[in-house]
Design an enzyme around this catalytic site. Sequence first.
Site, PDB file in Angstrom:
ATOM      1  N   ARG A   1       0.813  -1.218   0.000  1.00 17.50           N
ATOM      2  CA  ARG A   1       0.000   0.000   0.000  1.00 17.50           C
ATOM      3  C   ARG A   1       0.851   1.276   0.000  1.00 17.50           C
ATOM      4  O   ARG A   1       0.503   2.283   0.602  1.00 17.50           O
ATOM      5  CB  ARG A   1      -0.971   0.019   1.189  1.00 17.50           C
ATOM      6  CG  ARG A   1      -1.984  -1.110   1.175  1.00 17.50           C
ATOM      7  CD  ARG A   1      -2.881  -1.053  -0.056  1.00 17.50           C
ATOM      8  NE  ARG A   1      -3.785  -2.196  -0.090  1.00 17.50           N
ATOM      9  CZ  ARG A   1      -3.537  -3.338  -0.768  1.00 17.50           C
ATOM     10  NH1 ARG A   1      -2.411  -3.464  -1.463  1.00 17.50           N
ATOM     11  NH2 ARG A   1      -4.404  -4.312  -0.760  1.00 17.50           N
TER      12      ARG A   1
ATOM     13  N   SER B   1     -11.777  -0.401   2.153  1.00 20.28           N
ATOM     14  CA  SER B   1     -11.109  -0.895   3.352  1.00 20.28           C
ATOM     15  C   SER B   1     -10.445   0.263   4.080  1.00 20.28           C
ATOM     16  O   SER B   1      -9.661   1.009   3.499  1.00 20.28           O
ATOM     17  CB  SER B   1     -10.061  -1.948   2.959  1.00 20.28           C
ATOM     18  OG  SER B   1      -9.412  -2.447   4.102  1.00 20.28           O
TER      19      SER B   1
ATOM     20  N   GLU C   1      -5.580   2.896   5.929  1.00 24.62           N
ATOM     21  CA  GLU C   1      -5.240   2.791   4.508  1.00 24.62           C
ATOM     22  C   GLU C   1      -5.740   4.041   3.778  1.00 24.62           C
ATOM     23  O   GLU C   1      -5.198   4.412   2.734  1.00 24.62           O
ATOM     24  CB  GLU C   1      -5.890   1.538   3.937  1.00 24.62           C
ATOM     25  CG  GLU C   1      -5.490   1.192   2.522  1.00 24.62           C
ATOM     26  CD  GLU C   1      -5.995  -0.176   2.115  1.00 24.62           C
ATOM     27  OE1 GLU C   1      -6.514  -0.289   0.997  1.00 24.62           O
ATOM     28  OE2 GLU C   1      -5.868  -1.122   2.921  1.00 24.62           O
TER      29      GLU C   1
END
Length: 298
Positions: free
Chosen positions: A174, A224, A294
């Site tokens: 990420r 998410s 995230e």
Amino acid sequence: MNDAFFAHLAEKDVEYKRGLKISALSSVGIGGVASAVLFPDSEEKMIFSLRLLSENNIKHRILGGLTNVLPSDECYDGVLLLTRRMRAAEVDGNAVVAECGMTIPRLCALCAEAGLSGLEALQGIPGTLGGAIYSNAGAFGTEIGELVESVRAYSYNRREQVCLSALDLRFGYRRSILSSERYALTSARLKLKYGSTEKILSDIEEFKARRQSSQPHGMPSLGSIFKRVGDVSAGYYIDRCGLKGYRVGGAAVSHKHAGFIVNVGSATSSDFRDLIDYVKEKVYEKFAVKLIEEIEYI
């Protein structure tokens, strides 16, 4: 910002709007008012806009689909540059070159039609190509960084467009160099594999079904919220804290997937932030695990 700044934008036919509600752009319908929002529709206009912003030392953020960004309820006293109108793309053999504002679902459809395989698992990611590469987005074991051959980006230090290889981008979980260095991605070249259009479309439908069976649909969300903890999803810990359905104002932990927070009605940015903080606190109390977001904040 002064009238001269906007006059320069008009000269280059860069569309802009002043005093625009960010909530009208956000995937969760949240956000205050931005001083100005720019809508370049080509790499050339994006680079011109970024150079102009840099030269005038104007605070700004580059955004795509606002699908993993939580805006503040307060006014944003700078400029937002939205790439969502930059959607040019072309197939070059077993590669595709696309501007940063192309959405992942549309890019997947283009590649399927051309018989190019590799993006199928990512089809359900709602954001743009630029945002996906920026954070090395992934799903079902595939990360977009695995497919990137090279990108073109604006260098804030050099105030010009440069080319970066996949190695230059230093992809990780990420993250990429774009999230920590002074670059703004404008387009990318993805290396794919030849395949059967019929098989590619079939695989896309299979991944769609898997996503719909495990993730909330029909309710505004940011996807998410938290990163995995090692090989364990954040949703695992949140679920075992009994937090599914837990609500703060109009924001609630999804009943379907504990890693998602949904807007169940008139949620504010403060609702989301307070719920995120509460979830992090409870998971740490029970498991001594620190969850890391995230999503990004503006």
